[in-house]
Write an enzyme that holds these catalytic residues in place. Structure first.
Site, PDB file in Angstrom:
ATOM      1  N   ASN A 105       0.859  -1.178   0.000  1.00  0.00           N
ATOM      2  CA  ASN A 105       0.000   0.000   0.000  1.00  0.00           C
ATOM      3  C   ASN A 105       0.899   1.233   0.000  1.00  0.00           C
ATOM      4  O   ASN A 105       1.548   1.536   0.992  1.00  0.00           O
ATOM      5  CB  ASN A 105      -0.894  -0.025   1.252  1.00  0.00           C
ATOM      6  CG  ASN A 105      -1.741   1.225   1.394  1.00  0.00           C
ATOM      7  OD1 ASN A 105      -1.836   2.041   0.481  1.00  0.00           O
ATOM      8  ND2 ASN A 105      -2.351   1.382   2.556  1.00  0.00           N
ATOM      9  N   LYS A 164       0.085   4.315  -0.195  1.00  0.00           N
ATOM     10  CA  LYS A 164      -0.537   5.459   0.478  1.00  0.00           C
ATOM     11  C   LYS A 164      -0.357   6.731  -0.367  1.00  0.00           C
ATOM     12  O   LYS A 164      -0.355   6.660  -1.599  1.00  0.00           O
ATOM     13  CB  LYS A 164      -0.007   5.596   1.909  1.00  0.00           C
ATOM     14  CG  LYS A 164      -0.226   4.303   2.710  1.00  0.00           C
ATOM     15  CD  LYS A 164       0.002   4.456   4.181  1.00  0.00           C
ATOM     16  CE  LYS A 164      -0.207   3.122   4.879  1.00  0.00           C
ATOM     17  NZ  LYS A 164      -0.086   3.219   6.330  1.00  0.00           N
ATOM     18  N   HIS A 174      -9.321   0.594   5.609  1.00  0.00           N
ATOM     19  CA  HIS A 174      -8.005   0.820   6.214  1.00  0.00           C
ATOM     20  C   HIS A 174      -8.163   1.718   7.431  1.00  0.00           C
ATOM     21  O   HIS A 174      -9.025   2.604   7.461  1.00  0.00           O
ATOM     22  CB  HIS A 174      -7.063   1.464   5.185  1.00  0.00           C
ATOM     23  CG  HIS A 174      -5.636   1.509   5.637  1.00  0.00           C
ATOM     24  ND1 HIS A 174      -5.176   2.460   6.517  1.00  0.00           N
ATOM     25  CD2 HIS A 174      -4.585   0.701   5.350  1.00  0.00           C
ATOM     26  CE1 HIS A 174      -3.881   2.244   6.746  1.00  0.00           C
ATOM     27  NE2 HIS A 174      -3.510   1.176   6.050  1.00  0.00           N
ATOM     28  N   GLU A 176      -6.693   4.212   8.469  1.00  0.00           N
ATOM     29  CA  GLU A 176      -6.646   5.653   8.202  1.00  0.00           C
ATOM     30  C   GLU A 176      -7.989   6.152   7.676  1.00  0.00           C
ATOM     31  O   GLU A 176      -8.408   7.273   7.978  1.00  0.00           O
ATOM     32  CB  GLU A 176      -5.507   5.957   7.215  1.00  0.00           C
ATOM     33  CG  GLU A 176      -4.139   5.768   7.867  1.00  0.00           C
ATOM     34  CD  GLU A 176      -3.033   5.401   6.897  1.00  0.00           C
ATOM     35  OE1 GLU A 176      -1.933   5.111   7.387  1.00  0.00           O
ATOM     36  OE2 GLU A 176      -3.250   5.387   5.669  1.00  0.00           O
ATOM     37  N   GLU A 189      -4.747  -5.271  11.042  1.00  0.00           N
ATOM     38  CA  GLU A 189      -3.793  -4.201  11.285  1.00  0.00           C
ATOM     39  C   GLU A 189      -4.046  -3.598  12.666  1.00  0.00           C
ATOM     40  O   GLU A 189      -4.978  -2.805  12.819  1.00  0.00           O
ATOM     41  CB  GLU A 189      -3.973  -3.056  10.295  1.00  0.00           C
ATOM     42  CG  GLU A 189      -4.039  -3.386   8.843  1.00  0.00           C
ATOM     43  CD  GLU A 189      -4.282  -2.102   8.058  1.00  0.00           C
ATOM     44  OE1 GLU A 189      -3.452  -1.797   7.222  1.00  0.00           O
ATOM     45  OE2 GLU A 189      -5.281  -1.412   8.320  1.00  0.00           O
ATOM     46  N   GLY A 208       2.922   2.266  10.977  1.00  0.00           N
ATOM     47  CA  GLY A 208       3.821   3.400  10.782  1.00  0.00           C
ATOM     48  C   GLY A 208       4.516   3.866  12.046  1.00  0.00           C
ATOM     49  O   GLY A 208       5.160   4.911  12.063  1.00  0.00           O
ATOM     50  N   SER A 228       3.882  -2.193  10.445  1.00  0.00           N
ATOM     51  CA  SER A 228       5.347  -2.160  10.553  1.00  0.00           C
ATOM     52  C   SER A 228       5.995  -3.488  10.178  1.00  0.00           C
ATOM     53  O   SER A 228       6.898  -3.972  10.857  1.00  0.00           O
ATOM     54  CB  SER A 228       5.771  -1.720  11.963  1.00  0.00           C
ATOM     55  OG  SER A 228       5.305  -0.408  12.234  1.00  0.00           O
TER      56      SER A 228
END
Length: 249
Positions: A9, A11, A94, A96, A166, A172, A212
């Site tokens: 991904n 992003k 996701h 985010e 996730e 991240g 990560s």
């Protein structure tokens, strides 16, 4: 036996020329890879990257889609437009999108069903916040997101869905769930799918880990019984870091 599925991904990174450079490197370096692969560039690079990965062993993915086919939805991108560009899969739910853009389970589910209706594969993301994990609610959160995300999805369409676990606190941040912690949640999600669709479907569904993932920890994570691949963020932005993950083991 489930096949490993490694997805990158990208992003909101890379201009078209940068995306093209990375895509060319991945096509060259993964052509002898034995797993399933996907890259998801930004919307603006989909056509560029699509032309490069076409005919290779790398699928073209999108990072999101609108919940409607067309209409007055300023700033959105339709599943029809994605298909027109050769997109084969779409990442939905996701963290985010859930936490920054406030997408709820029902909204995500609408997108899941629309993408399936138009023949796309789906990577459905689920995962808990740090405070939810610390409150002992990781399993409950993942169960709710899985059940509501799959609401109304026919058993015959389940083969086109991958679930990506996730833990939000690991995305991240450099923090990673231990392989044991990740595997425990993966096993629980598999049990949830079993309750919804039966034991056979639960055994077949691919569940990726995201959060990560790096060349240093990929093999340890993939060695776990219920971890079937990775949804890779930061490490997907360079061939030097993505290829070792994609060719782990």
């Amino acid at each position: 036996m489930r096949n490993y599925y490694i997805a990158g991904n990208w992003k909101m990174h890379k201009t078209r020329s940068e995306a093209a450079e990375l895509a060319k490197a991945l096509v060259a370096q993964l052509k002898d890879g034995k797993h399933k692969y996907l890259v998801a560039p930004t919307f603006t690079s989909l056509e560029t990257v699509g032309a490069i990965v076409k005919g290779s062993n790398i699928l073209l993915g999108a990072q999101n889609c609108a919940p409607e086919e067309q209409g007055a939805h300023t700033g959105e991108v339709s599943v029809l437009q994605l298909k027109d560009l050769g997109v084969q899969a779409v990442i939905l739910g996701h963290s985010e999108r859930r936490h920054i853009y406030k997408e709820d389970d029902e909204f995500i589910n609408k997108k899941v069903k629309l993408a399936l209706k138009h023949g796309l594969e789906v990577i459905l993301c689920v995962g808990e916040l740090l405070e939810e994990r610390e409150a002992g609610r990781a399993e409950a959160v993942c169960e709710t997101q899985t059940v509501k995300g799959l609401a109304g999805v026919a058993a015959g369409d389940l083969g086109r869905i991958t679930i990506a676990y996730e833990p939000v606190w690991a995305i991240g941040t450099g923090k990673t769930a231990t392989p044991e912690d990740a595997d425990a949640i993966h096993a629980y999600i598999r049990k949830v799918v079993g309750k919804l669709y039966g034991a056979d479907a639960a055994q077949k569904i691919i569940i990726q880990y995201g959060g990560s993932v790096k060349p240093e920890n990929a093999a340890q994570l993939m060695a776990k019984e219920n971890i079937d691949g990775a949804l890779v963020g930061g490490a997907a932005l360079k061939a030097d870091t993505f290829v070792p993950i994609a060719k782990f083991g």
